[in-house]
Design a protein around this motif. Structure first.
Motif, PDB file in Angstrom:
ATOM      1  N   ILE A  24       0.868  -0.863   0.415  1.00 36.14           N
ATOM      2  CA  ILE A  24      -0.207   0.376   0.062  1.00 36.14           C
ATOM      3  C   ILE A  24       0.363   1.019   0.388  1.00 36.14           C
ATOM      4  O   ILE A  24       1.229   2.388  -0.517  1.00 36.14           O
ATOM      5  N   ILE A  25       1.997   1.411   0.867  1.00 35.57           N
ATOM      6  CA  ILE A  25       2.845   2.252   0.863  1.00 35.57           C
ATOM      7  C   ILE A  25       4.144   1.908   0.732  1.00 35.57           C
ATOM      8  O   ILE A  25       4.649   0.140   1.245  1.00 35.57           O
ATOM      9  N   THR A  26       5.462   2.694   0.544  1.00 37.64           N
ATOM     10  CA  THR A  26       6.914   2.451   0.646  1.00 37.64           C
ATOM     11  C   THR A  26       7.179   1.960   1.667  1.00 37.64           C
ATOM     12  O   THR A  26       6.687   2.299   2.852  1.00 37.64           O
ATOM     13  N   ARG A  27       8.022   0.792   2.009  1.00 41.04           N
ATOM     14  CA  ARG A  27       8.749   0.784   3.372  1.00 41.04           C
ATOM     15  C   ARG A  27       9.471   1.918   3.765  1.00 41.04           C
ATOM     16  O   ARG A  27       9.323   1.862   5.131  1.00 41.04           O
ATOM     17  N   ASP A  28      10.366   2.381   3.583  1.00 38.35           N
ATOM     18  CA  ASP A  28      10.588   3.985   3.750  1.00 38.35           C
ATOM     19  C   ASP A  28       9.755   4.698   4.475  1.00 38.35           C
ATOM     20  O   ASP A  28      10.216   4.189   6.094  1.00 38.35           O
ATOM     21  N   LEU A  29       8.093   4.743   4.227  1.00 34.15           N
ATOM     22  CA  LEU A  29       7.060   5.312   4.855  1.00 34.15           C
ATOM     23  C   LEU A  29       6.791   4.718   6.031  1.00 34.15           C
ATOM     24  O   LEU A  29       6.806   5.320   7.023  1.00 34.15           O
ATOM     25  N   ALA A  30       6.713   3.654   5.896  1.00 31.40           N
ATOM     26  CA  ALA A  30       6.308   2.796   6.823  1.00 31.40           C
ATOM     27  C   ALA A  30       7.228   2.604   7.978  1.00 31.40           C
ATOM     28  O   ALA A  30       6.913   2.656   9.065  1.00 31.40           O
ATOM     29  N   ASP A  31       8.736   2.792   7.902  1.00 32.54           N
ATOM     30  CA  ASP A  31       9.739   2.671   8.587  1.00 32.54           C
ATOM     31  C   ASP A  31       9.430   4.096   9.738  1.00 32.54           C
ATOM     32  O   ASP A  31       9.594   4.171  10.599  1.00 32.54           O
ATOM     33  N   GLY A  32       9.315   4.835   8.889  1.00 31.58           N
ATOM     34  CA  GLY A  32       8.979   6.481   9.787  1.00 31.58           C
ATOM     35  C   GLY A  32       7.813   6.520  10.654  1.00 31.58           C
ATOM     36  O   GLY A  32       7.724   7.130  11.382  1.00 31.58           O
ATOM     37  N   MET A  33       6.249   5.619  10.093  1.00 36.59           N
ATOM     38  CA  MET A  33       5.725   6.005  11.089  1.00 36.59           C
ATOM     39  C   MET A  33       5.840   5.232  12.296  1.00 36.59           C
ATOM     40  O   MET A  33       5.767   5.355  13.752  1.00 36.59           O
ATOM     41  N   VAL A  34       7.205   4.388  11.657  1.00 40.06           N
ATOM     42  CA  VAL A  34       6.695   3.763  13.195  1.00 40.06           C
ATOM     43  C   VAL A  34       8.392   4.010  14.386  1.00 40.06           C
ATOM     44  O   VAL A  34       7.811   4.422  15.585  1.00 40.06           O
ATOM     45  N   ILE A  35       8.502   4.980  13.204  1.00 41.33           N
ATOM     46  CA  ILE A  35      10.291   5.619  14.200  1.00 41.33           C
ATOM     47  C   ILE A  35       8.728   6.472  14.428  1.00 41.33           C
ATOM     48  O   ILE A  35       9.594   7.279  15.769  1.00 41.33           O
ATOM     49  N   GLY A  36       8.237   7.704  14.046  1.00 44.71           N
ATOM     50  CA  GLY A  36       7.318   8.462  15.209  1.00 44.71           C
ATOM     51  C   GLY A  36       6.168   8.357  15.723  1.00 44.71           C
ATOM     52  O   GLY A  36       6.611   8.958  16.780  1.00 44.71           O
ATOM     53  N   SER A  37       6.245   6.396  15.764  1.00 43.41           N
ATOM     54  CA  SER A  37       5.454   6.545  17.254  1.00 43.41           C
ATOM     55  C   SER A  37       6.412   6.013  18.552  1.00 43.41           C
ATOM     56  O   SER A  37       5.865   5.920  19.174  1.00 43.41           O
ATOM     57  N   PHE A 233      11.700  10.566   4.156  1.00 42.44           N
ATOM     58  CA  PHE A 233      10.839  10.074   5.088  1.00 42.44           C
ATOM     59  C   PHE A 233      10.622   9.150   6.286  1.00 42.44           C
ATOM     60  O   PHE A 233       9.363   9.148   6.656  1.00 42.44           O
ATOM     61  N   TYR A 234      11.959   9.209   7.034  1.00 42.32           N
ATOM     62  CA  TYR A 234      11.532   9.123   7.942  1.00 42.32           C
ATOM     63  C   TYR A 234      10.826   9.604   9.536  1.00 42.32           C
ATOM     64  O   TYR A 234      10.376   9.810   9.940  1.00 42.32           O
ATOM     65  N   THR A 235      11.212  10.635   8.316  1.00 43.91           N
ATOM     66  CA  THR A 235      10.600  12.072   9.273  1.00 43.91           C
ATOM     67  C   THR A 235       8.957  12.332   9.083  1.00 43.91           C
ATOM     68  O   THR A 235       8.791  13.261  10.433  1.00 43.91           O
ATOM     69  N   LEU A 236       9.119  12.518   8.143  1.00 41.82           N
ATOM     70  CA  LEU A 236       7.624  13.439   7.059  1.00 41.82           C
ATOM     71  C   LEU A 236       6.524  12.569   8.157  1.00 41.82           C
ATOM     72  O   LEU A 236       5.647  13.272   8.766  1.00 41.82           O
ATOM     73  N   PRO A 237       6.118  11.623   8.163  1.00 41.64           N
ATOM     74  CA  PRO A 237       4.852  11.037   9.295  1.00 41.64           C
ATOM     75  C   PRO A 237       4.963  11.114  11.051  1.00 41.64           C
ATOM     76  O   PRO A 237       3.686  12.242  10.853  1.00 41.64           O
ATOM     77  N   LEU A 238       5.751  11.968  11.155  1.00 42.86           N
ATOM     78  CA  LEU A 238       6.434  12.607  12.817  1.00 42.86           C
ATOM     79  C   LEU A 238       5.410  14.484  12.419  1.00 42.86           C
ATOM     80  O   LEU A 238       4.735  14.351  13.236  1.00 42.86           O
ATOM     81  N   LEU A 239       6.314  14.568  11.305  1.00 41.71           N
ATOM     82  CA  LEU A 239       5.490  16.399  10.856  1.00 41.71           C
ATOM     83  C   LEU A 239       4.250  16.222  10.145  1.00 41.71           C
ATOM     84  O   LEU A 239       3.586  17.437  10.515  1.00 41.71           O
TER      85      LEU A 239
END
Length: 279
Positions: A24-37, A233-239
């Protein structure tokens, strides 16, 4: 803190692995979601929203400060646990960088607050200007992250990597919204069970166990992934999570304030009735 660092990160990690598995989404963004959490709660936002919602301000201050101190040590370990990159990251170096970028400024700020009345009065006098500067800095950070995230040349030397598109980012935002609303809903029911006669504490807990801090998160991500091309990508979900929690909190604030007032009146009436029966 257990809910914020534990439950929220577990739920986000589980959902992120599912969306990657289903492409559904790329792994980079998915990892960013985890990092933000995995980052701790905000300080200013939690305090402001708790106050405007008639919540327990003293508990909010302690919870936010304690959570950020814990985050310096717990957040890197959680990220490494979920993403499994222990071999490529020096924990000692990360903790040292976080101490310089997070703990040292806090320590210096406390010293100034205690020993320099001139600077304290100056800051109070120009509080609105400093707030504006803070907002502009956050906007600039968001802008640079978006630029770095979708910079075309990022994939020049990684032809085997699936590019992350704007569509992926939009889908990630939708999932972030669903996740935030879900964990806030679960938190509210749990807080109702734990504190049935303390509405102000329940309101504080709602904000205090689901919010995520950009001020702590950005230095954390930079310390761990300083030379990683995927850092945008790791920063974007947190932002995305950060302003989203502000919008939802602002929407809930007057409603929660009315709720606290009604609950206190109801509990006070029950207490008066019990006293009359005993007398």
């Amino acid at each position: 803190q257990l809910y914020n660092f534990g439950f929220v990160s577990i739920v986000v990690f589980a959902v992120s692995r599912l969306v990657v598995h289903w492409n559904i989404i790329t792994r980079d963004l998915a990892d960013g979601m985890v990092i933000g959490s995995c980052v701790p709660i905000t300080v200013n936002m939690v305090m402001v929203l708790t106050k405007s919602s008639n919540g327990d301000e003293a508990s909010a201050i302690f919870n936010a400060a304690f959570g950020n101190l814990l985050g310096v040590f717990i957040s890197p370990l959680l990220i490494l646990l979920y993403l499994g990159q222990e071999s490529s990251i020096d924990i000692g170096s990360v903790l040292f960088k976080l101490s310089l970028r997070v703990l040292l400024p806090i320590f210096v700020g406390q010293l100034i607050h205690m020993f320099s009345a001139t600077i304290v009065s100056f800051v109070k006098e120009h509080k609105k200007k400093f707030k504006k500067i803070q907002e502009y800095c956050l906007i600039f950070i968001v802008y640079t992250v978006f630029c770095r995230t979708f910079y075309p040349q990022r994939y020049e030397d990684t032809s085997d990597t699936t590019p992350t598109t704007l569509k992926d980012a939009v889908i990630m935002i939708i999932f972030q919204f669903i996740l935030l609303v879900s964990v806030m809903t679960v938190a509210w029911f749990l807080l109702t069970l734990l504190y049935p006669r303390q509405p102000a504490l329940r309101v504080m807990g709602l904000y205090g166990c689901t919010h995520k801090s950009v001020a702590m998160g950005i230095p954390l991500i930079n310390a761990i992934y300083e030379d990683n091309p995927n850092i945008g990508f790791y920063t974007l979900p947190l932002l995305i999570w950060h302003p989203m929690q502000l919008v939802i909190g602002t929407f809930l604030s007057p409603r929660l304030a009315s709720f606290v007032t009604r609950e206190k009146e109801r509990l006070s009436s029950e207490h008066d009735i019990v006293d009359q029966e005993e007398n």
